[in-house]
Design a protein around this motif. Structure first.
Motif, PDB file in Angstrom:
ATOM      1  N   UNK A  62       0.809  -1.224   0.000  1.00 18.24           N
ATOM      2  CA  UNK A  62       0.000   0.000   0.000  1.00 18.24           C
ATOM      3  C   UNK A  62       0.845   1.277   0.000  1.00 18.24           C
ATOM      4  N   UNK A  63       2.055   1.210   0.552  1.00 15.19           N
ATOM      5  CA  UNK A  63       2.961   2.357   0.608  1.00 15.19           C
ATOM      6  C   UNK A  63       2.291   3.611   1.180  1.00 15.19           C
ATOM      7  N   UNK A  64       1.783   3.539   2.408  1.00 13.57           N
ATOM      8  CA  UNK A  64       1.142   4.719   2.998  1.00 13.57           C
ATOM      9  C   UNK A  64       2.166   5.773   3.406  1.00 13.57           C
ATOM     10  N   UNK A  65       1.707   7.022   3.512  1.00 16.29           N
ATOM     11  CA  UNK A  65       2.569   8.105   3.963  1.00 16.29           C
ATOM     12  C   UNK A  65       2.610   8.184   5.488  1.00 16.29           C
ATOM     13  N   UNK A  66       1.570   7.678   6.136  1.00 15.75           N
ATOM     14  CA  UNK A  66       1.466   7.762   7.594  1.00 15.75           C
ATOM     15  C   UNK A  66       0.621   6.598   8.091  1.00 15.75           C
ATOM     16  N   UNK A  67       0.963   6.102   9.281  1.00 17.87           N
ATOM     17  CA  UNK A  67       0.228   4.975   9.864  1.00 17.87           C
ATOM     18  C   UNK A  67      -0.368   5.402  11.187  1.00 17.87           C
ATOM     19  N   UNK A  68      -1.644   5.125  11.354  1.00 17.84           N
ATOM     20  CA  UNK A  68      -2.329   5.393  12.618  1.00 17.84           C
ATOM     21  C   UNK A  68      -2.620   4.059  13.288  1.00 17.84           C
ATOM     22  N   UNK A  69      -2.199   3.936  14.540  1.00 19.48           N
ATOM     23  CA  UNK A  69      -2.508   2.743  15.329  1.00 19.48           C
ATOM     24  C   UNK A  69      -3.616   3.125  16.309  1.00 19.48           C
ATOM     25  N   UNK A  70      -4.768   2.492  16.162  1.00 21.37           N
ATOM     26  CA  UNK A  70      -5.900   2.725  17.073  1.00 21.37           C
ATOM     27  C   UNK A  70      -6.029   1.483  17.941  1.00 21.37           C
ATOM     28  N   UNK A  71      -5.474   1.562  19.143  1.00 22.71           N
ATOM     29  CA  UNK A  71      -5.432   0.383  20.017  1.00 22.71           C
ATOM     30  C   UNK A  71      -5.999   0.746  21.384  1.00 22.71           C
ATOM     31  N   UNK A  72      -7.173   0.256  21.662  1.00 20.81           N
ATOM     32  CA  UNK A  72      -7.832   0.573  22.929  1.00 20.81           C
ATOM     33  C   UNK A  72      -7.096  -0.031  24.113  1.00 20.81           C
ATOM     34  N   UNK A  73      -6.740  -1.309  24.002  1.00 22.02           N
ATOM     35  CA  UNK A  73      -6.101  -1.957  25.148  1.00 22.02           C
ATOM     36  C   UNK A  73      -4.856  -2.756  24.765  1.00 22.02           C
ATOM     37  N   UNK A  74      -4.776  -3.259  23.526  1.00 19.00           N
ATOM     38  CA  UNK A  74      -3.633  -4.074  23.103  1.00 19.00           C
ATOM     39  C   UNK A  74      -2.596  -3.210  22.387  1.00 19.00           C
TER      40      UNK A  74
END
Length: 208
Positions: A62-74
């Motif tokens: 996918x070659x994204x420019x930015x990665x968002x990690x949405x992790x509530x507990x893990x």
């Protein structure tokens, strides 16, 4: 920030099997707020991916420019997957979580996370958070490049000094004369001074 910024969100499966599961409902609501915020700010949400063993391959595709990690507990497990997936091609990483573990904050910063946001996922805050994360990432990349250039220059300087020393020892030249000989050879061959010095050292080592 470029409005065409390509973003990948790494998040757990949002399917809510039990409508009475409050935790799952909260996670789903967080994910909706994130997606709405990205769309409202005209970001290009390329994909939402699970943090699994296939993440590296998917990010490479996918070659994204930015990665968002949405992790509530893990958060720790998700972050480890993302860091492994980006170790060969660094990208800005933004972590949204409710995990207030201070040890995780230190680990996240050490791993290269550009923004660590605890309990702060609201649609209004998404753009400024991503703006700051991207600016910080670009600044850190510039510092890394400067450090790499400095190290390269230092190695080259040491190589030139060694080559000069050998010329002085074996041909009885002064330091200036040895330097001029190296410089003339580099100009004649159209090479960098450090490359000529290294070739000379290699040749002398072979000849003994």
């Amino acid at each position: 920030m470029n409005q065409a910024l390509r973003i990948v969100v790494v998040a757990p499966d949002l399917a809510v099997a039990d409508p009475e599961d409050e935790h799952a409902l909260q996670q789903a609501e967080r994910a909706r707020a994130l997606h709405i915020g990205l769309l409202e700010n005209n970001f290009n949400l390329v994909a939402t991916l699970p943090a699994d063993v296939f993440l590296s391959e998917r990010i490479a595709q996918l070659q994204p420019d930015l990665i968002i990690v949405d992790a509530e507990s893990d958060a720790r497990d998700a972050l480890e997957h993302v860091v492994l997936a980006t170790r060969d091609a660094r990208r800005p990483i933004v972590l949204f979580t409710n995990d207030e573990d201070r040890a995780l904050v230190k680990d996240a910063v050490a791993a290269g996370v550009s923004a660590y946001i605890v309990a702060g996922l609201s649609t209004q805050r998404i753009r400024p958070i991503l703006d700051v994360a991207l600016a910080r990432f670009q600044h850190e990349q510039a510092l890394r490049a400067e450090l790499a250039d400095a190290r390269t220059a230092l190695r080259e300087r040491k190589t030139i000094d060694r080559a000069k020393g050998l010329l002085m020892q074996r041909q009885g030249l002064s330091e200036q004369a040895a330097y001029e000989k190296l410089r003339k050879s580099a100009m004649d061959k159209g090479l960098k001074l450090g490359d000529v010095a290294q070739r000379m050292l290699d040749a002398m080592e072979l000849l003994g």
